[in-house]
Scaffold this motif. Structure first.
Motif, PDB file in Angstrom:
ATOM      1  N   LEU A  63       0.826  -1.199   0.000  1.00  0.00           N
ATOM      2  CA  LEU A  63       0.000   0.000   0.000  1.00  0.00           C
ATOM      3  C   LEU A  63       0.865   1.255   0.000  1.00  0.00           C
ATOM      4  O   LEU A  63       1.776   1.388   0.806  1.00  0.00           O
ATOM      5  N   ILE A  67      -0.999   9.722  -0.303  1.00  0.00           N
ATOM      6  CA  ILE A  67      -1.348   9.975  -1.706  1.00  0.00           C
ATOM      7  C   ILE A  67      -1.449  11.475  -1.984  1.00  0.00           C
ATOM      8  O   ILE A  67      -1.060  11.959  -3.054  1.00  0.00           O
ATOM      9  N   THR A  72      -0.245  12.852  -8.723  1.00  0.00           N
ATOM     10  CA  THR A  72      -1.396  11.995  -9.045  1.00  0.00           C
ATOM     11  C   THR A  72      -2.206  12.560 -10.208  1.00  0.00           C
ATOM     12  O   THR A  72      -2.166  13.760 -10.481  1.00  0.00           O
ATOM     13  N   PHE A 162       0.766   3.572 -10.602  1.00  0.00           N
ATOM     14  CA  PHE A 162      -0.150   2.699  -9.858  1.00  0.00           C
ATOM     15  C   PHE A 162      -1.564   3.264  -9.972  1.00  0.00           C
ATOM     16  O   PHE A 162      -1.738   4.471 -10.097  1.00  0.00           O
ATOM     17  N   VAL A 163      -2.531   2.368  -9.927  1.00  0.00           N
ATOM     18  CA  VAL A 163      -3.901   2.854  -9.779  1.00  0.00           C
ATOM     19  C   VAL A 163      -4.287   2.618  -8.314  1.00  0.00           C
ATOM     20  O   VAL A 163      -4.060   1.541  -7.757  1.00  0.00           O
ATOM     21  N   TYR A 164      -4.811   3.694  -7.708  1.00  0.00           N
ATOM     22  CA  TYR A 164      -5.077   3.703  -6.267  1.00  0.00           C
ATOM     23  C   TYR A 164      -6.565   3.910  -6.020  1.00  0.00           C
ATOM     24  O   TYR A 164      -7.173   4.819  -6.597  1.00  0.00           O
ATOM     25  N   PRO A 190      -7.900   1.462   1.697  1.00  0.00           N
ATOM     26  CA  PRO A 190      -7.372   1.666   0.358  1.00  0.00           C
ATOM     27  C   PRO A 190      -6.576   0.475  -0.170  1.00  0.00           C
ATOM     28  O   PRO A 190      -6.139  -0.378   0.596  1.00  0.00           O
ATOM     29  N   ASN A 192      -3.960  -0.587  -3.942  1.00  0.00           N
ATOM     30  CA  ASN A 192      -3.413  -0.110  -5.224  1.00  0.00           C
ATOM     31  C   ASN A 192      -2.783  -1.247  -6.003  1.00  0.00           C
ATOM     32  O   ASN A 192      -2.390  -2.273  -5.426  1.00  0.00           O
ATOM     33  N   GLU A 194      -0.008  -1.919  -9.413  1.00  0.00           N
ATOM     34  CA  GLU A 194       0.920  -1.291 -10.360  1.00  0.00           C
ATOM     35  C   GLU A 194       0.434  -1.524 -11.792  1.00  0.00           C
ATOM     36  O   GLU A 194       0.020  -2.626 -12.140  1.00  0.00           O
ATOM     37  N   VAL A 236     -10.422   7.640  -6.878  1.00  0.00           N
ATOM     38  CA  VAL A 236      -9.549   6.765  -7.670  1.00  0.00           C
ATOM     39  C   VAL A 236      -8.500   7.653  -8.323  1.00  0.00           C
ATOM     40  O   VAL A 236      -8.836   8.667  -8.942  1.00  0.00           O
ATOM     41  N   GLU A 237      -7.241   7.276  -8.179  1.00  0.00           N
ATOM     42  CA  GLU A 237      -6.148   8.122  -8.691  1.00  0.00           C
ATOM     43  C   GLU A 237      -5.109   7.257  -9.388  1.00  0.00           C
ATOM     44  O   GLU A 237      -4.877   6.113  -8.986  1.00  0.00           O
TER      45      GLU A 237
END
Ligand code: GCB
Length: 639
Positions: A63, A67, A72, A162-164, A190, A192, A194, A236-237
């Protein structure tokens, strides 16, 4: 005689081992010596394995924290969705996972081709946001919805991406460009993945299957008293980081110290061994460290810091710089410990003037998910003269602890181990451990957070104790600085003599106790008869009390659901609470009305739990002012 000697002997020999191991050894041995059932020893063995398992379950932690202070790209906004109650986009007609699921985002190749879905022609939902409050037809929906977002993305050289997800309730499977990235279980923490090697410059499609079906073996389980809001409920980032980056760190005052900062830093990437500095420019601190072959380094140094407290919520910019990355966080420094029945903040006793809250958006039937929501909710708590909030019954969005840090509000953070979890199910324990780990990972640098709560109103029993002890062990290993608690229930040692004696109390630092005298238990005048005791020399927080009132409904104080009944109940409760010598705090139930499927009473509840001190329209009920005055009095007495 022989048995007694053996017990003494074993306890002495067990000196170095944990107390539990002793008890287990004794249980196994004693059951054997009395020739009693094999069941008992099997049970003891099971429990033993359970606790040992906490170490065996690896911390598969990847994790990314903080963030807010990284580079981002937001994927918030409108996402196309397909409502899929039969999970047709996941299973084929033999109920096997299909390789041609909706995650392929397929289009007919020519006019003869059969494709029975189309994201691009589908309706949209806002992210972040629960689906239930966005469309009438989804209010009670429990099942799968597929979300799709298309985007172009220019990846910078030497950068990983990465999508978080801030959270998705409850179970999600994430795909990018038709390829599965991974799955996540748990609706409030949360995660995430890669995507460096999967993301393209043009026409990416990110598809998420979110399923909020309740399950008996899940955490929480099927039965709760809050709305099962589904969907991509938090932001979502895309997170861009260097090839080797600072993934996580723990920077707080060392337990028991008011000037030694201690913790660790964890890098992620190939260049594990790096020179790393930690700087607090405002006090001219700069210290150098070197990470090891795992990218990990322990840190420790002394600093002259102004301590963080509700009266002075001082935050320092702390900058970590490695050879490849640099990251800043706003961190407060304070100590938290207990002494007998007192909670000590920075070495001084503090009474927690608290209030519980759900993640219910103010004046709305939606789940809270924004900075504005956090400001309003915590602003109301401040207005009530609170210095403390209990964020029930699951980890709230990150805006909450961050805003609490800034406003100087202490926080009780909790995981949804609520009521009747499957205590003997291995996967349930793993899941709870994982949610606990994700919560602590995200919030361990927040000065406001002082208490990690393991559970709420769970039924006393052996398997439950072992389960909860496994959680305590994990929490302590991840964060040795904060206090452990749980909201428990009272029992009675005689008429009108409530006692706090839950056996799990041995394993917490602070005892939480929920009670509903005057609501579920008698009428408010009953409070006057009660004399409380506890079997533990530990601080007690009355972590819930209260009763329902429909905002704007006025009658005499004996009429249920009237603001006057609730006001009277609070007055009687306060008189009782003031007589409890070991009381270290209170957090009545609850700041605002909140949605709950368990509350159908027409014209009063209409699926809202009405125990809020503020209505769903944002109006303060009479009892709000009772608490405000009580806390004002306590505040004055402290000065
Ligand atoms: C409780 C629970 C809480 C409920 C509350 C109530 O004891 O901890 O989740 O919402 O009572 O209103 O009954």
């Amino acid at each position: 005689m022989k048995v007694a000697k053996f017990i003494r002997h074993t306890l002495v020999r067990c000196g170095g081992l944990g107390k539990l191991s002793c008890v287990l050894v004794l249980l196994v041995a004693v059951s054997g010596s009395f020739g009693c059932s094999e069941r008992l020893s099997a049970r003891a063995e099971f429990n033993h394995q359970r606790l040992a398992a906490v170490n065996a379950y690896p911390l598969e932690q990847n994790l990314i924290t903080n963030i807010d202070n990284r580079s981002t790209v937001s994927l918030n906004g409108k996402w196309q969705v397909i409502i899929d109650p039969y999970e047709n986009g996941y299973y084929d007609y033999r109920y096997q996972p299909t390789k041609d699921g909706y995650f392929k985002n397929a289009k007919p190749r020519d006019k003869t081709d059969l494709v029975e879905y189309d994201f691009d022609k589908s309706e949209t939902l806002n992210v972040p946001g629960d689906w239930n409050s966005q469309q009438d037809k989804l209010l009670f929906y429990e099942g799968t919805i597929w979300y799709k977002k298309s985007f172009d993305y220019q990846r910078k050289p030497d950068r990983r991406v990465f999508v978080y997800f801030g959270a998705a309730n409850y179970h999600s499977i994430v795909y990018l460009n038709g390829q599965k990235l991974g799955e996540h279980e748990g609706g409030f923490t949360p995660f995430n993945f890669e995507i460096t090697k999967v993301v393209h410059e043009k026409d990416n499609f990110l598809v998420v299957k979110v399923d909020n079906k309740r399950r008996r073996d899940a955490v929480p389980t099927v039965n709760t008293d809050w709305w099962n809001y589904g969907g991509l409920t938090r932001r979502v980032e895309l997170v861009e980081v260097p090839e080797t980056f600072i993934r996580d760190y723990f920077i707080q005052l060392k337990k028991g110290s008011l000037k030694t900062v201690a913790g660790w830093i964890q890098l992620d990437g190939n260049k594990a061994e790096q020179k790393i500095t930690v700087e607090i420019p405002e006090i001219s601190v700069k210290r150098a460290f070197k990470s090891n072959a795992d990218g990990y380094v322990k840190i420790e140094f002394d600093a002259e810091l102004q301590l963080w407290s509700p009266e002075n919520s001082r935050l320092y910019d702390v900058t970590i710089t490695s050879e490849t990355d640099s990251l800043t966080d706003s961190i407060g420094f304070r100590s938290i410990e207990t002494k007998g029945s007192k909670i000590l903040l920075n070495g001084k006793p503090i009474f927690l003037r608290g209030i519980c809250m759900h993640e219910q958006a103010p004046k709305s039937n939606a789940r809270a998910c924004s900075q504005e929501h956090a400001e309003t909710l915590l602003g109301w708590a401040k207005e009530m003269n609170c210095n403390f909030v209990r964020l029930a019954h699951y980890p709230h969005n990150e805006y909450m602890p961050r805003t609490a840090d800034r406003l100087g509000i202490l926080v009780w953070a909790e995981i949804p181990v609520y009521w009747t979890i499957l205590w003997e199910n291995e996967d349930t324990l793993k899941n709870a451990l994982n949610q606990l780990t994700e919560m602590i990972t995200r919030d361990k640098n927040r000065a406001s957070v002082i208490l990690w709560s393991m559970a709420n109103e769970t039924p006393v029993g052996k398997a439950r104790n072992v389960f909860l002890r496994a959680l305590v062990k994990r929490a302590k290993s991840l964060d040795p600085t904060r206090l452990i608690t749980a909201a428990m229930e009272k029992s009675y040692k005689g008429a009108n003599k409530p006692v706090i004696n839950d056996p799990f109390g041995r394993h917490v630092d602070v005892l939480g106790c929920n009670e509903y005298i005057g609501w579920y238990e008698g009428l408010p005048d009953k409070c006057d008869l009660y004399t409380w005791s506890t079997t533990y020399d530990k601080p007690v927080i009355i972590s819930e009390f209260g009763g329902g009132a429909l905002g704007g409904f006025h009658a005499d104080k004996d009429t249920r659901w009237s603001e006057e009944y609730q006001e009277y109940l609070y007055e009687e409760q306060i008189k009782m609470l003031e007589k409890i010598p070991f009381l270290a705090g209170t957090s009545p139930w609850i700041l605002t009305d909140f949605m709950s499927p368990r509350r159908p009473l027409p014209q009063i509840q209409d699926y809202w739990n009405r125990k809020g001190l503020i209505s769903d329209k944002g109006e303060k009920k009479k009892a709000f002012y009772v608490m405000q005055r009580f806390y004002e009095k306590l505040k004055q007495a402290e000065q």
